[in-house]
Write a protein that holds these residues in place. Structure first.
Motif, mmCIF file in Angstrom:
data_model
loop_
_atom_site.group_PDB
_atom_site.id
_atom_site.type_symbol
_atom_site.label_atom_id
_atom_site.label_comp_id
_atom_site.label_asym_id
_atom_site.label_seq_id
_atom_site.Cartn_x
_atom_site.Cartn_y
_atom_site.Cartn_z
ATOM 1 N N ARG A 217 0.832 -1.204 0.000
ATOM 2 C CA ARG A 217 0.000 0.000 0.000
ATOM 3 C C ARG A 217 0.868 1.256 0.000
ATOM 4 O O ARG A 217 2.017 1.229 0.459
ATOM 5 C CB ARG A 217 -0.927 -0.002 1.211
ATOM 6 N N PRO A 218 0.335 2.381 -0.487
ATOM 7 C CA PRO A 218 1.113 3.626 -0.518
ATOM 8 C C PRO A 218 1.472 4.106 0.889
ATOM 9 O O PRO A 218 0.693 3.945 1.834
ATOM 10 C CB PRO A 218 0.164 4.620 -1.216
ATOM 11 N N ALA A 219 2.632 4.728 1.009
ATOM 12 C CA ALA A 219 3.115 5.173 2.323
ATOM 13 C C ALA A 219 2.270 6.295 2.901
ATOM 14 O O ALA A 219 2.112 6.397 4.119
ATOM 15 C CB ALA A 219 4.576 5.617 2.215
ATOM 16 N N ALA A 220 1.697 7.147 2.051
ATOM 17 C CA ALA A 220 0.958 8.313 2.529
ATOM 18 C C ALA A 220 -0.243 7.934 3.395
ATOM 19 O O ALA A 220 -0.638 8.680 4.285
ATOM 20 C CB ALA A 220 0.498 9.156 1.342
ATOM 21 N N GLU A 221 -0.845 6.763 3.121
ATOM 22 C CA GLU A 221 -2.026 6.347 3.882
ATOM 23 C C GLU A 221 -1.743 5.121 4.741
ATOM 24 O O GLU A 221 -2.646 4.429 5.185
ATOM 25 C CB GLU A 221 -3.169 6.024 2.920
ATOM 26 N N ASN A 222 -0.467 4.882 5.019
ATOM 27 C CA ASN A 222 -0.111 3.576 5.553
ATOM 28 C C ASN A 222 1.125 3.657 6.455
ATOM 29 O O ASN A 222 2.088 2.949 6.261
ATOM 30 C CB ASN A 222 0.135 2.632 4.355
ATOM 31 N N ASN A 223 1.098 4.562 7.436
ATOM 32 C CA ASN A 223 2.202 4.596 8.398
ATOM 33 C C ASN A 223 1.705 4.894 9.804
ATOM 34 O O ASN A 223 0.553 5.232 10.009
ATOM 35 C CB ASN A 223 3.317 5.564 7.974
#
Length: 235
Positions: A217-223
């Motif tokens: 998944r993309p980092a922007a929505e997933n940290n």
């Protein structure tokens, strides 16, 4: 006799000059005198964590804890470096669905929520600045390594009839697939603290991770995001 008094005067003058020179030399380096010694300590406290894709709120906060050790290395009277090693819990929770039905006799509330608990070994490296002797502000990077984690689904049903409520709960738990998780986690921390005594202190810190959790998944929505509040003890 004159030679004796002259000799005493010269000796006294020499001693006075030497004393003045020594005093100036000592007073010329006050910084070393003010710097505190290196101190070791332990710390522990609570965590409130959530994922970046979520809105901050009560329904998204996964509670956990952190605990570990640190060393405080003074660089000057106002600045110090504090490396730490912590066992650190992160994760999130979310209300997947919430429904309510009422047939005039019985009211039924059903809530389904999911939880993610993730355990890390974290190494924060904080630079602390002290505007006063007891209060400090800190900032710096945090490097973490994922150990393990679990996901939990929970369904609760509250049935109310005649003012009497009966609640039933069911849940299932699964281990997180480590192959899907980015084991290395990098974040930036910002916090503040207060020394209650010379040994005991309280601190609060917010850590914003910049690396993604799920590899797919993309980092922007997933940290990770985590607030920490704890006590520390310096030896």
């Amino acid at each position: 006799m004159k030679k004796l008094f002259l000799g005493l005067a010269l000796t006294a003058g020499t001693l006075a000059f030497a004393q003045e020179t020594e005093t100036k030399t000592v007073n010329a380096s006050p910084l070393k005198k003010d710097v505190q010694p290196v101190r070791f300590g332990i710390k522990a406290g609570g965590n409130s964590a959530y994922f970046s894709q979520q809105k901050f709120g009560i329904n998204t906060q996964q509670l956990g804890f952190h605990a570990g050790a640190f060393v405080n290395i003074p660089l000057s009277k106002q600045f110090s470096l504090q490396p730490e090693v912590l066992y650190n819990q992160m994760g999130a929770k979310d209300v997947i669905s919430s429904t309510e039905t009422d047939n005039g006799v019985t009211n039924v509330k059903t809530k389904v929520q999911g939880r993610v608990k993730m355990d890390y070994i974290s190494v924060p490296l904080m630079v602390q600045m002290r505007p006063t002797d007891k209060f400090y502000i800190e900032a710096g990077p945090e490097f973490s390594y994922f150990i393990n984690g679990k996901t939990k689904g929970e369904t609760s049903v509250a049935s109310t009839t005649g003012g009497v409520t009966t609640t039933t709960t069911s849940s299932n738990t699964q281990d997180i697939d480590k192959d899907q998780i980015n084991k290395f986690n990098f974040g930036l921390g910002l916090g503040l603290g207060y020394d209650i005594t010379s040994n005991i202190g309280i601190s609060a810190r917010y850590v914003n991770s910049l690396t993604k959790i799920d590899k797919s998944r993309p980092a922007a929505e997933n940290n990770n995001r985590v607030f920490q509040l704890g006590l520390n003890y310096k030896f």
